[in-house]
Motif scaffolding. Structure first.
Motif, PDB file in Angstrom:
ATOM      1  N   ALA A 127      -7.514  -0.137   8.875  1.00 55.98           N
ATOM      2  CA  ALA A 127      -7.918  -1.407   9.058  1.00 55.98           C
ATOM      3  C   ALA A 127      -7.885  -2.242  10.734  1.00 55.98           C
ATOM      4  CB  ALA A 127      -7.076  -2.348   7.739  1.00 55.98           C
ATOM      5  N   THR A 128      -9.007  -3.496  10.576  1.00 52.57           N
ATOM      6  CA  THR A 128      -8.496  -4.242  12.004  1.00 52.57           C
ATOM      7  C   THR A 128      -7.689  -5.868  11.648  1.00 52.57           C
ATOM      8  OG1 THR A 128     -11.116  -5.164  12.105  1.00 52.57           O
ATOM      9  CG2 THR A 128     -10.681  -2.519  13.240  1.00 52.57           C
ATOM     10  N   PRO A 129      -6.420  -5.708  12.581  1.00 47.22           N
ATOM     11  CA  PRO A 129      -6.285  -7.079  12.144  1.00 47.22           C
ATOM     12  C   PRO A 129      -7.632  -7.910  11.843  1.00 47.22           C
ATOM     13  CG  PRO A 129      -5.452  -5.982  13.554  1.00 47.22           C
ATOM     14  CD  PRO A 129      -6.267  -5.232  13.710  1.00 47.22           C
ATOM     15  N   LYS A 130      -8.595  -8.403  12.604  1.00 48.46           N
ATOM     16  CA  LYS A 130      -9.534  -9.440  12.325  1.00 48.46           C
ATOM     17  C   LYS A 130     -10.778  -9.103  10.786  1.00 48.46           C
ATOM     18  CE  LYS A 130     -14.143 -11.326  13.581  1.00 48.46           C
ATOM     19  NZ  LYS A 130     -15.089 -10.799  12.261  1.00 48.46           N
ATOM     20  N   ARG A 171     -10.575 -11.132   5.347  1.00 47.25           N
ATOM     21  CA  ARG A 171     -10.094 -10.763   3.453  1.00 47.25           C
ATOM     22  C   ARG A 171      -9.445 -12.027   2.794  1.00 47.25           C
ATOM     23  NH1 ARG A 171     -10.064  -6.575   0.876  1.00 47.25           N
ATOM     24  NH2 ARG A 171     -12.428  -5.951   1.950  1.00 47.25           N
ATOM     25  N   LEU A 172      -8.381 -12.187   3.875  1.00 50.30           N
ATOM     26  CA  LEU A 172      -7.304 -13.733   3.001  1.00 50.30           C
ATOM     27  C   LEU A 172      -8.103 -14.522   3.277  1.00 50.30           C
ATOM     28  CD1 LEU A 172      -4.243 -11.653   4.818  1.00 50.30           C
ATOM     29  CD2 LEU A 172      -5.039 -11.628   2.648  1.00 50.30           C
ATOM     30  N   SER A 173      -9.110 -14.875   4.381  1.00 48.62           N
ATOM     31  CA  SER A 173     -10.132 -15.799   4.264  1.00 48.62           C
ATOM     32  C   SER A 173     -10.603 -16.778   3.173  1.00 48.62           C
ATOM     33  CB  SER A 173     -10.893 -16.173   5.667  1.00 48.62           C
ATOM     34  OG  SER A 173     -11.755 -15.210   5.616  1.00 48.62           O
ATOM     35  N   ARG A 174     -11.142 -15.519   2.691  1.00 49.79           N
ATOM     36  CA  ARG A 174     -12.174 -16.306   0.880  1.00 49.79           C
ATOM     37  C   ARG A 174     -10.989 -16.518   0.219  1.00 49.79           C
ATOM     38  NH1 ARG A 174     -14.594 -10.191   0.509  1.00 49.79           N
ATOM     39  NH2 ARG A 174     -14.470  -9.791   2.868  1.00 49.79           N
ATOM     40  N   ARG A 228      -1.149  -7.432   8.011  1.00 46.35           N
ATOM     41  CA  ARG A 228      -1.986  -6.416   8.871  1.00 46.35           C
ATOM     42  C   ARG A 228      -2.143  -4.999   7.754  1.00 46.35           C
ATOM     43  NH1 ARG A 228      -2.595  -8.920  12.412  1.00 46.35           N
ATOM     44  NH2 ARG A 228      -1.175  -8.746  14.746  1.00 46.35           N
ATOM     45  N   SER A 229      -2.976  -4.379   7.471  1.00 46.79           N
ATOM     46  CA  SER A 229      -3.098  -3.058   7.118  1.00 46.79           C
ATOM     47  C   SER A 229      -2.924  -1.795   7.884  1.00 46.79           C
ATOM     48  CB  SER A 229      -3.943  -3.397   5.904  1.00 46.79           C
ATOM     49  OG  SER A 229      -4.258  -4.515   4.940  1.00 46.79           O
ATOM     50  N   LEU A 230      -3.093  -0.401   7.211  1.00 45.41           N
ATOM     51  CA  LEU A 230      -2.790   0.028   7.779  1.00 45.41           C
ATOM     52  C   LEU A 230      -4.474   1.079   7.872  1.00 45.41           C
ATOM     53  CD1 LEU A 230      -1.680   2.535   9.856  1.00 45.41           C
ATOM     54  CD2 LEU A 230      -0.139   3.625   7.607  1.00 45.41           C
ATOM     55  N   TRP A 231      -4.660   1.089   6.586  1.00 49.03           N
ATOM     56  CA  TRP A 231      -6.039   2.035   6.474  1.00 49.03           C
ATOM     57  C   TRP A 231      -6.802   1.140   5.974  1.00 49.03           C
ATOM     58  CZ3 TRP A 231      -1.928   6.031   5.348  1.00 49.03           C
ATOM     59  CH2 TRP A 231      -1.643   7.287   6.070  1.00 49.03           C
ATOM     60  N   THR A 250       0.437  -3.654   4.572  1.00 47.01           N
ATOM     61  CA  THR A 250       0.197  -3.482   2.786  1.00 47.01           C
ATOM     62  C   THR A 250       0.020  -2.189   3.659  1.00 47.01           C
ATOM     63  OG1 THR A 250      -1.913  -3.831   3.202  1.00 47.01           O
ATOM     64  CG2 THR A 250      -0.294  -4.826   2.086  1.00 47.01           C
ATOM     65  N   LEU A 251      -0.609  -1.195   3.113  1.00 49.64           N
ATOM     66  CA  LEU A 251      -0.655   0.199   3.580  1.00 49.64           C
ATOM     67  C   LEU A 251      -2.343   0.297   3.825  1.00 49.64           C
ATOM     68  CD1 LEU A 251       0.013   3.234   3.687  1.00 49.64           C
ATOM     69  CD2 LEU A 251      -0.106   3.589   1.094  1.00 49.64           C
ATOM     70  N   ALA A 252      -2.729  -0.404   2.737  1.00 53.71           N
ATOM     71  CA  ALA A 252      -4.331  -0.354   2.928  1.00 53.71           C
ATOM     72  C   ALA A 252      -4.476  -1.037   2.469  1.00 53.71           C
ATOM     73  CB  ALA A 252      -4.892   0.590   2.020  1.00 53.71           C
ATOM     74  N   MET A 253      -6.112  -1.827   2.737  1.00 56.96           N
ATOM     75  CA  MET A 253      -6.690  -2.705   2.392  1.00 56.96           C
ATOM     76  C   MET A 253      -8.054  -2.607   1.933  1.00 56.96           C
ATOM     77  SD  MET A 253      -8.932  -6.158   4.466  1.00 56.96           S
ATOM     78  CE  MET A 253      -9.750  -4.708   5.081  1.00 56.96           C
ATOM     79  N   ALA A 254      -8.442  -2.549   0.086  1.00 55.31           N
ATOM     80  CA  ALA A 254      -9.150  -2.291  -0.518  1.00 55.31           C
ATOM     81  C   ALA A 254     -10.441  -2.860   0.276  1.00 55.31           C
ATOM     82  CB  ALA A 254      -9.229  -2.591  -1.804  1.00 55.31           C
ATOM     83  N   ARG A 255     -11.997  -1.819   0.282  1.00 55.93           N
ATOM     84  CA  ARG A 255     -13.167  -2.046   0.469  1.00 55.93           C
ATOM     85  C   ARG A 255     -13.763  -3.218   0.656  1.00 55.93           C
ATOM     86  NH1 ARG A 255     -15.518   1.049   5.365  1.00 55.93           N
ATOM     87  NH2 ARG A 255     -14.454   2.434   4.434  1.00 55.93           N
ATOM     88  N   THR A 256     -13.780  -3.312  -1.715  1.00 56.97           N
ATOM     89  CA  THR A 256     -14.378  -4.405  -1.691  1.00 56.97           C
ATOM     90  C   THR A 256     -13.136  -5.564  -1.811  1.00 56.97           C
ATOM     91  OG1 THR A 256     -14.841  -3.889  -3.782  1.00 56.97           O
ATOM     92  CG2 THR A 256     -16.167  -3.402  -1.932  1.00 56.97           C
TER      93      THR A 256
END
Length: 229
Positions: free
Chosen positions: A46-49, A54-57, A68-71, A223-229
């Protein structure tokens, strides 16, 4: 003698049931390592951008100074087995290794005073017996030397699982669900909230608001990951 017997027992279990990658099945270094190096390399980072977008929503996520999310988490992907084992199958020990891996994405510029796991309500903790986010902070502490502080934030009311809830209902589900357990320890300090999967950011934002209300200076999210959707 007892310690020796435990050591022998663990050795026999490794011979009979060697630790394996949860994705491809090849052997791993220890039961605490859930994925082999080849499978780890294939998971999308997962990129910082992408995390910021995602959080901007979510307006309430303005409480988070950075994240930051790792994956990237895909349903049915390699991470699903790992996350389910960590969260639902009584394997918090793999959280320590995952926390070590997460340490690589924590920017030096954050300079936090501690890692704060998203807490479970007591009823959920009694069902599960552990908090998967706390397991991640243990690994982060081991890797960075920055303390894990599960004592500074509490979930003061039970909430429904966020899984399956529509985006519009997630913030209402967790709003005011958290409270600083020790406001004096929180005040004027910088904290990193830690969770397993970022979806909308509602849970992390609610935790951040509780810490800021108690006087925290700045809140980040890892977080460990960010969900795709």
């Amino acid at each position: 003698m007892t310690a020796w017997m435990r050591h022998l027992g663990r050795g026999l279990l490794r011979v009979l049931y060697p630790p394996c990658c949860m994705e491809c099945g090849v052997r791993t270094a220890s039961p605490a390592v859930p994925l082999c190096t080849d499978c780890v390399a294939r998971i999308e980072r997962a990129t910082p951008k992408s995390v910021a977008d995602r959080l901007s929503r979510l307006a309430e996520a303005e409480a988070l100074a950075d994240a930051r999310s790792l994956w990237v988490f895909d349903a049915q992907g390699a991470l699903q087995s790992v996350q389910h084992a960590l969260k639902y199958r009584n394997q918090p020990h793999i959280g320590h290794t995952l926390g070590h891996w997460m340490a690589d994405i924590v920017p030096d510029a954050w300079q936090p005073d501690g890692f704060v796991p998203v807490p479970l309500h007591r009823t959920r903790w009694l069902e599960r017996g552990y908090n998967q986010s706390e397991a991640l902070t243990t690994g982060l502490e081991e890797a960075t030397g920055i303390p894990a502080r599960a004592d500074v934030l509490a979930r003061v009311r039970p909430t429904a699982s966020q899984t399956g809830l529509p985006r519009r209902d997630r913030w209402a589900n967790v709003a005011q669900a958290f409270q600083a357990a020790d406001p004096a320890a929180v005040s004027d300090r910088t904290w990193v909230v830690v969770d397993d999967v970022l979806t909308t950011g509602s849970t992390a934002a609610a935790a951040a608001h509780a810490l800021l209300d108690a006087g925290a200076e700045r809140i980040y999210l890892c977080t460990l990951a960010m969900a795709r959707t």
